[in-house]
Design a protein around this motif. Structure first.
Motif, PDB file in Angstrom:
ATOM      1  N   ARG B 108      -9.542 -25.970 -43.048  1.00 33.66           N
ATOM      2  CA  ARG B 108     -11.098 -25.169 -42.793  1.00 33.66           C
ATOM      3  C   ARG B 108     -11.704 -25.101 -41.484  1.00 33.66           C
ATOM      4  N   LYS B 111     -10.146 -24.411 -38.592  1.00 33.50           N
ATOM      5  CA  LYS B 111     -10.244 -23.024 -38.034  1.00 33.50           C
ATOM      6  C   LYS B 111     -11.677 -22.702 -37.371  1.00 33.50           C
ATOM      7  N   HIS B 115     -12.858 -21.602 -34.179  1.00 33.84           N
ATOM      8  CA  HIS B 115     -13.965 -20.193 -33.757  1.00 33.84           C
ATOM      9  C   HIS B 115     -14.939 -20.255 -32.241  1.00 33.84           C
ATOM     10  N   PRO B 121      -5.152 -18.914 -30.281  1.00 31.06           N
ATOM     11  CA  PRO B 121      -4.224 -19.274 -30.603  1.00 31.06           C
ATOM     12  C   PRO B 121      -3.261 -18.996 -29.401  1.00 31.06           C
ATOM     13  N   TYR B 157      -5.472  -9.901 -43.453  1.00 28.96           N
ATOM     14  CA  TYR B 157      -5.994 -11.315 -42.458  1.00 28.96           C
ATOM     15  C   TYR B 157      -7.484 -11.356 -43.220  1.00 28.96           C
ATOM     16  N   LEU B 158      -8.376 -10.001 -43.022  1.00 21.62           N
ATOM     17  CA  LEU B 158      -9.422 -10.128 -43.488  1.00 21.62           C
ATOM     18  C   LEU B 158      -9.011 -10.987 -44.686  1.00 21.62           C
ATOM     19  N   LEU B 159      -8.750 -11.437 -45.864  1.00 24.90           N
ATOM     20  CA  LEU B 159      -9.286 -12.127 -47.281  1.00 24.90           C
ATOM     21  C   LEU B 159      -8.667 -13.283 -46.237  1.00 24.90           C
ATOM     22  N   PHE B 160      -7.684 -13.381 -45.567  1.00 23.07           N
ATOM     23  CA  PHE B 160      -7.461 -14.633 -45.158  1.00 23.07           C
ATOM     24  C   PHE B 160      -8.865 -15.476 -44.126  1.00 23.07           C
ATOM     25  N   ALA B 161      -9.412 -14.632 -43.680  1.00 22.97           N
ATOM     26  CA  ALA B 161     -10.686 -15.572 -43.140  1.00 22.97           C
ATOM     27  C   ALA B 161     -11.990 -14.996 -43.878  1.00 22.97           C
ATOM     28  N   THR B 162     -11.922 -15.094 -45.105  1.00 27.71           N
ATOM     29  CA  THR B 162     -12.937 -15.078 -45.895  1.00 27.71           C
ATOM     30  C   THR B 162     -12.817 -16.306 -46.968  1.00 27.71           C
ATOM     31  N   VAL B 163     -11.715 -17.093 -46.967  1.00 28.91           N
ATOM     32  CA  VAL B 163     -10.846 -17.507 -48.100  1.00 28.91           C
ATOM     33  C   VAL B 163     -11.856 -18.661 -48.696  1.00 28.91           C
ATOM     34  N   PRO B 164     -12.933 -18.942 -49.554  1.00 33.15           N
ATOM     35  CA  PRO B 164     -13.616 -19.915 -50.062  1.00 33.15           C
ATOM     36  C   PRO B 164     -13.090 -21.406 -49.524  1.00 33.15           C
ATOM     37  N   ASP B 166     -13.966 -23.935 -48.354  1.00 26.99           N
ATOM     38  CA  ASP B 166     -14.605 -25.318 -48.828  1.00 26.99           C
ATOM     39  C   ASP B 166     -15.364 -25.283 -49.754  1.00 26.99           C
ATOM     40  N   GLN B 167     -14.885 -24.757 -50.937  1.00 25.64           N
ATOM     41  CA  GLN B 167     -15.403 -24.586 -52.185  1.00 25.64           C
ATOM     42  C   GLN B 167     -14.026 -25.624 -53.094  1.00 25.64           C
ATOM     43  N   ALA B 171     -13.254 -22.822 -57.804  1.00 23.22           N
ATOM     44  CA  ALA B 171     -13.346 -21.197 -57.141  1.00 23.22           C
ATOM     45  C   ALA B 171     -12.552 -20.366 -56.103  1.00 23.22           C
TER      46      ALA B 171
END
Lengths: 211, 211, 211, 211
Positions: B108, B111, B115, B121, B157-164, B166-167, B171
DNA sequence: TATGAATGAGTTTTCATTCAT
DNA sequence: CATGAATGAAAACTCATTCAT
């Protein structure tokens, strides 16, 4: 005698509010790495004064985050009241999620700053208010049979933590649509409407210039 | 003549690999704002050498991200082949998502750095490989009737971008469980069954370095 | 109320002056590539303070150059006034050239730094003052019939730009002697007279810091 | 046997020449702070090889300057010979000065580098050749009664040291015109032709884009 | 002898934080 | 209490020089 003496406590409170507003605005505008001098300037203060109100940058950021939590709590409680007044819980939950997601998008820089600084919001009171209100909403939805019985307040927070804040509004809407079936007992809304507007295949692509 | 031939090119390649590994490790350990000096030290090199291989910090970060994309592409292609060999597409997709989520959690900080630096990349080849493999997986799942017909590669990809990221692992597993109904045609498991089937939990169970 | 009024503004002005002096001295001593740290140290300050007063090295150098231009303007105007009061223009011009040449020798490193950094002096006011005063001097000399009618302010600046600043004082004096016949209507002194009249040699004699 | 064995000594000499040419070109193109890597690359070599020929950057710069001195010496000697063959000394001196001034303008970056590095040309032989030839030219001119009897070789070097190399060609021509009366016994050429094209009043202004 | 990867001290610049006024 | 000048540690990046292959 307590009212006319607005000078001391009130002045401090007003300064604090001015600083918080300026801090949030500057972070949203120029990213989470905005300097303390800039924030002070935007608040019409000198750095020294800013440090008198917030001993470290982390404290300021924490306060901004706490304000955000407070707003979420207010929102959840208002939704609660509408449900009590007869509104359908599922509708209120969906709308509430949508509003929080948009607010997150607006304040994503704040969250980035909070994370980078390890700022601890600390505002347990507002957090509890929000939690209680969200729990009430979920219970009402579950009583209606609309929300899955195993969905918890923690799940909602998990969603809040993963909002695609730096993506275009359309991506955020699509993301919520993908999330909802996990929360509800209903099948996918309408299997017929294909082609949703997720602009780029790369994460973050097209992130600039949105609402 | 055989020894010197490889020594130059190989030494450069090995140094590059050592730098990339050190950079990823340091970013995971100390966050994306880790200094170039630290990375160089962790790689057993002087800063100058690091800058010889990567002219700017953004280039180094981009290379680390590209490596990550490459791994995702490899994973997706392997899943594709297993589907071709008879494995069920839905199972492969679920397991693939679980693995990528865990990898995202590990990297994480990378990434975040990407950003923050606006690192490009650039590895379009690996990205295309991944996209094609994911598309194939989705099509197979849709042909089986398991994946919703309107789900696209962009959604993944949207899901990949919003993986939690740091949880804690639990979780992340729950988050995937909340997401899956949005992708599949199947209803939520069973309203009464508290044990929801989290696919990637096996490899997420013993995950290192989390809260 | 009288004390605090001056203290803030005055302190800033004094710091600024201290920085400028230190910068000029350090550049003269150690060349134009002297580091900002050294200049700060010589001024008894930390680097940060130096950067508070001059946001970039180029700004500091520009300020030093501007100070130099100001001194030249003052000098030219004083010479102008003496001409108005009855002094012979040719004598004043000759003496003025001698003084500027010596000043250039003292500050040659500053000019080198200015050129290397592309620093923009910016002080158009001082530059105009100097130009006007020099033009007045030239006109007076031309009215006397001592200065060639085609000599312009640009010619004087051309000479300033080519002063042999890094040569011993004797060489600078000789250089001025070689230049003067190009400016005046008078022939070379006397072919047999070995002692050529070098005007600025008095103050150049005891000049500090040369080879 | 000495001719066919060109390999050793000749190869070294040719490499040396190639390096010198590349170094001069790169300095003229990109300023005196050009890196050793760039020079090596322009010469088609690796840095290591460059350092084998010139142990330090200062040595390389000194060699480039020495080459320049050599060219001046050649030029002066050729002028000498033409005077011996009957050409007027004053004309040859004037033309010689003009050529050296233009060469200085071309190679000004080299001189800047030499000064910055404290590079010592060291080529006493070429320097002596030049000095002797210039002395001969001056003596011839003085014998003709065209050059002032007190003008020395040192004066000529003083002029060389102060050429306005970074000014436009017109400014350099004007500068030479201002200098000549100091060298000759003749009055100013033509007092009637006013308006010479010195573009800007500021030193260095308009320094870009010339021949 | 040529190569070019590695070195590491040095340079400019930023910014959270402190403290005398 | 407010002010804003001063601090100084740290970060990104450069480049002359060395040395193993």
């Amino acid at each position: 005698m307590s009212q006319p003496r607005t000078s001391r406590a009130d002045a401090a409170r007003r300064t604090r509010a001015r600083v918080l507003t300026a801090a949030r605005e500057q972070m949203v505008l120029h990213g989470p790495d905005i300097g303390m001098d800039e924030i002070a300037g935007a608040a019409g203060l000198a750095v020294g004064t800013l440090y008198r109100h917030f001993p470290a940058k982390a404290d300021l950021v924490a306060a901004v985050v706490a304000e955000y939590v407070e707003r979420v709590a207010d929102d959840a409680e208002a939704a609660c009241e509408r449900v009590t007044a007869g509104s359908r819980a599922l509708d209120e939950i969906t709308a509430f999620l949508g509003r929080v997601i948009e607010a997150s998008a607006r304040d994503r820089a704040v969250k980035a700053a909070a994370h980078a600084l390890g700022a601890d919001p600390g505002d347990k009171v507002a957090e509890d208010r929000a939690s209680r209100a969200v729990a009430t909403l979920l219970l009402a939805g579950q009583a209606d049979g609309d929300i899955h019985p195993d969905v918890t307040v923690g799940d909602i927070y998990l969603l809040f933590a993963t909002v695609p804040a730096d993506q275009p509004a359309a991506a955020r809407a699509r993301w919520l649509a993908l999330m909802l079936p996990g929360l509800t007992t209903h099948p996918r809304p309408t299997p017929r409407d294909r082609r949703h507007p997720v602009p780029g295949s790369r994460q973050g692509a097209g992130a600039k210039g949105e609402t």
